[in-house]
Design a protein around this motif. Structure first.
Motif, mmCIF file in Angstrom:
data_model
loop_
_atom_site.group_PDB
_atom_site.id
_atom_site.type_symbol
_atom_site.label_atom_id
_atom_site.label_comp_id
_atom_site.label_asym_id
_atom_site.label_seq_id
_atom_site.Cartn_x
_atom_site.Cartn_y
_atom_site.Cartn_z
ATOM 1 N N THR A 61 0.844 -1.198 0.000
ATOM 2 C CA THR A 61 0.000 0.000 0.000
ATOM 3 C C THR A 61 0.878 1.247 0.000
ATOM 4 O O THR A 61 2.041 1.192 0.377
ATOM 5 C CB THR A 61 -0.939 0.021 1.230
ATOM 6 N N PRO A 62 0.314 2.385 -0.389
ATOM 7 C CA PRO A 62 1.085 3.638 -0.341
ATOM 8 C C PRO A 62 1.539 3.942 1.089
ATOM 9 O O PRO A 62 0.931 3.481 2.059
ATOM 10 C CB PRO A 62 0.086 4.695 -0.820
ATOM 11 N N THR A 63 2.585 4.735 1.220
ATOM 12 C CA THR A 63 3.171 5.066 2.523
ATOM 13 C C THR A 63 2.153 5.668 3.479
ATOM 14 O O THR A 63 2.195 5.411 4.677
ATOM 15 C CB THR A 63 4.338 6.058 2.337
ATOM 16 N N GLU A 64 1.224 6.478 2.967
ATOM 17 C CA GLU A 64 0.249 7.126 3.850
ATOM 18 C C GLU A 64 -0.787 6.156 4.403
ATOM 19 O O GLU A 64 -1.489 6.472 5.355
ATOM 20 C CB GLU A 64 -0.439 8.275 3.131
ATOM 21 N N VAL A 65 -0.892 4.971 3.834
ATOM 22 C CA VAL A 65 -1.828 3.959 4.340
ATOM 23 C C VAL A 65 -1.111 3.149 5.417
ATOM 24 O O VAL A 65 -0.141 2.450 5.151
ATOM 25 C CB VAL A 65 -2.345 3.038 3.211
ATOM 26 N N LEU A 66 -1.598 3.278 6.646
ATOM 27 C CA LEU A 66 -0.986 2.582 7.775
ATOM 28 C C LEU A 66 -1.403 1.119 7.838
ATOM 29 O O LEU A 66 -0.714 0.298 8.419
ATOM 30 C CB LEU A 66 -1.351 3.279 9.085
ATOM 31 N N GLY A 67 -2.566 0.810 7.272
ATOM 32 C CA GLY A 67 -3.090 -0.549 7.298
ATOM 33 C C GLY A 67 -4.588 -0.525 7.440
ATOM 34 O O GLY A 67 -5.257 0.414 6.986
ATOM 35 N N VAL A 68 -5.121 -1.548 8.111
ATOM 36 C CA VAL A 68 -6.566 -1.663 8.299
ATOM 37 C C VAL A 68 -6.867 -2.002 9.760
ATOM 38 O O VAL A 68 -6.019 -2.536 10.474
ATOM 39 C CB VAL A 68 -7.186 -2.735 7.365
ATOM 40 N N ILE A 69 -8.088 -1.672 10.166
ATOM 41 C CA ILE A 69 -8.585 -2.079 11.480
ATOM 42 C C ILE A 69 -9.895 -2.832 11.281
ATOM 43 O O ILE A 69 -10.566 -2.672 10.255
ATOM 44 C CB ILE A 69 -8.814 -0.881 12.435
ATOM 45 N N ASN A 70 -10.227 -3.639 12.273
ATOM 46 C CA ASN A 70 -11.504 -4.323 12.289
ATOM 47 C C ASN A 70 -12.413 -3.522 13.214
ATOM 48 O O ASN A 70 -12.220 -3.514 14.429
ATOM 49 C CB ASN A 70 -11.337 -5.755 12.795
ATOM 50 N N LEU A 71 -13.376 -2.826 12.642
ATOM 51 C CA LEU A 71 -14.297 -1.988 13.412
ATOM 52 C C LEU A 71 -15.656 -2.675 13.453
ATOM 53 O O LEU A 71 -16.452 -2.551 12.530
ATOM 54 C CB LEU A 71 -14.394 -0.593 12.781
ATOM 55 N N ARG A 72 -15.867 -3.470 14.508
ATOM 56 C CA ARG A 72 -17.116 -4.210 14.687
ATOM 57 C C ARG A 72 -17.476 -5.023 13.440
ATOM 58 O O ARG A 72 -18.592 -4.973 12.942
ATOM 59 C CB ARG A 72 -18.251 -3.280 15.089
ATOM 60 N N GLN A 74 -16.307 -4.648 10.385
ATOM 61 C CA GLN A 74 -16.071 -3.923 9.135
ATOM 62 C C GLN A 74 -14.574 -3.625 9.011
ATOM 63 O O GLN A 74 -13.960 -3.102 9.942
ATOM 64 C CB GLN A 74 -16.871 -2.611 9.121
ATOM 65 N N ILE A 75 -13.985 -3.949 7.864
ATOM 66 C CA ILE A 75 -12.574 -3.659 7.625
ATOM 67 C C ILE A 75 -12.475 -2.213 7.149
ATOM 68 O O ILE A 75 -13.092 -1.825 6.163
ATOM 69 C CB ILE A 75 -11.969 -4.616 6.570
ATOM 70 N N VAL A 76 -11.686 -1.404 7.878
ATOM 71 C CA VAL A 76 -11.564 0.029 7.612
ATOM 72 C C VAL A 76 -10.102 0.363 7.343
ATOM 73 O O VAL A 76 -9.229 0.014 8.134
ATOM 74 C CB VAL A 76 -12.090 0.851 8.817
ATOM 75 N N THR A 77 -9.850 1.038 6.217
ATOM 76 C CA THR A 77 -8.505 1.486 5.887
ATOM 77 C C THR A 77 -8.129 2.654 6.785
ATOM 78 O O THR A 77 -8.936 3.548 7.028
ATOM 79 C CB THR A 77 -8.441 1.932 4.409
ATOM 80 N N VAL A 78 -6.875 2.661 7.270
ATOM 81 C CA VAL A 78 -6.375 3.726 8.139
ATOM 82 C C VAL A 78 -5.252 4.455 7.411
ATOM 83 O O VAL A 78 -4.304 3.832 6.937
ATOM 84 C CB VAL A 78 -5.837 3.166 9.472
ATOM 85 N N ILE A 79 -5.388 5.789 7.342
ATOM 86 C CA ILE A 79 -4.336 6.604 6.734
ATOM 87 C C ILE A 79 -3.676 7.465 7.800
ATOM 88 O O ILE A 79 -4.274 7.750 8.838
ATOM 89 C CB ILE A 79 -4.873 7.505 5.600
ATOM 90 N N ASP A 80 -2.438 7.854 7.541
ATOM 91 C CA ASP A 80 -1.745 8.817 8.392
ATOM 92 C C ASP A 80 -2.075 10.184 7.809
ATOM 93 O O ASP A 80 -1.624 10.515 6.707
ATOM 94 C CB ASP A 80 -0.245 8.549 8.374
ATOM 95 N N LEU A 81 -2.883 10.967 8.496
ATOM 96 C CA LEU A 81 -3.338 12.249 7.968
ATOM 97 C C LEU A 81 -2.175 13.217 7.763
ATOM 98 O O LEU A 81 -2.205 14.053 6.869
ATOM 99 C CB LEU A 81 -4.420 12.860 8.859
ATOM 100 N N ARG A 82 -1.127 13.097 8.574
ATOM 101 C CA ARG A 82 0.062 13.945 8.380
ATOM 102 C C ARG A 82 0.642 13.708 6.987
ATOM 103 O O ARG A 82 0.966 14.650 6.271
ATOM 104 C CB ARG A 82 1.133 13.615 9.409
ATOM 105 N N LEU A 83 0.796 12.446 6.616
ATOM 106 C CA LEU A 83 1.368 12.126 5.312
ATOM 107 C C LEU A 83 0.422 12.522 4.178
ATOM 108 O O LEU A 83 0.868 13.010 3.141
ATOM 109 C CB LEU A 83 1.713 10.634 5.233
ATOM 110 N N ARG A 84 -0.883 12.346 4.371
ATOM 111 C CA ARG A 84 -1.856 12.723 3.335
ATOM 112 C C ARG A 84 -1.779 14.211 3.043
ATOM 113 O O ARG A 84 -1.928 14.646 1.910
ATOM 114 C CB ARG A 84 -3.261 12.321 3.794
#
Length: 160
Positions: A61-72, A74-84
């Motif tokens: 994934t791109p550097t700004e994408v930290l990975g994913v979390i399991n939110l109840r 649902q798989i949710v993509t997590v970004i680093d807003l600083r990098l975005r």
């Protein structure tokens, strides 16, 4: 996590999260810090704020994408807003996540810290700065209150 709120006396209510005072729309914004600067996003664009979550990295994934979390479930993509936003990497290993319910998918953004919920009149918002001949699509505008400047972000522009 403690968040300070500011109150206004609404004349009439609009959508959930919005009030009208003297005919002007007053909207609520969630404030947070990145690199010592204050930013805000409309509260109606936020699904929830997570103090912490276990992020699973995703290879390729791109550097700004930290990975994913399991939110109840649902798989949710997590970004680093600083990098975005081009602010450089975070010195913090972890920080709170602001979860946005986007038109296409739910997305979470890591920030340094969540600071407050603030009500801001639409009339108080200054236009976004121009970068060359076009405005920055992630910036909805700026607001100055008590000598403090807050950059207001456009969530759909941010999530592109």
């Amino acid at each position: 996590m403690m968040i300070n709120t500011e109150q206004v006396n609404p004349v009439s209510s609009g959508r959930e999260g919005d009030v009208f005072r003297n005919g002007d729309a007053v909207r609520r914004w969630i404030g947070f810090e990145l690199s010592g600067q204050l930013y805000g996003v409309p509260i109606l664009a936020v699904q929830e704020v997570l103090a912490t979550a276990e992020i699973e990295p995703v290879p390729g994934t791109p550097t700004e994408v930290l990975g994913v979390i399991n939110l109840r479930g649902q798989i949710v993509t997590v970004i680093d807003l600083r990098l975005r936003l081009g602010l450089g990497p975070s010195p913090h290993a972890a920080g709170p996540l602001i979860v946005f319910d986007g038109a296409v998918e739910t997305l979470a953004a890591r920030v340094d810290c969540v600071t407050h919920v603030r009500q801001i009149a639409d009339a108080a918002i200054k236009p976004s700065p121009r970068t060359g001949s076009t405005p920055c699509h992630a910036v909805a505008g700026l607001v100055v209150r008590g000598g403090e400047m807050m950059t207001l972000l456009d969530v759909p522009g941010l999530l592109r």
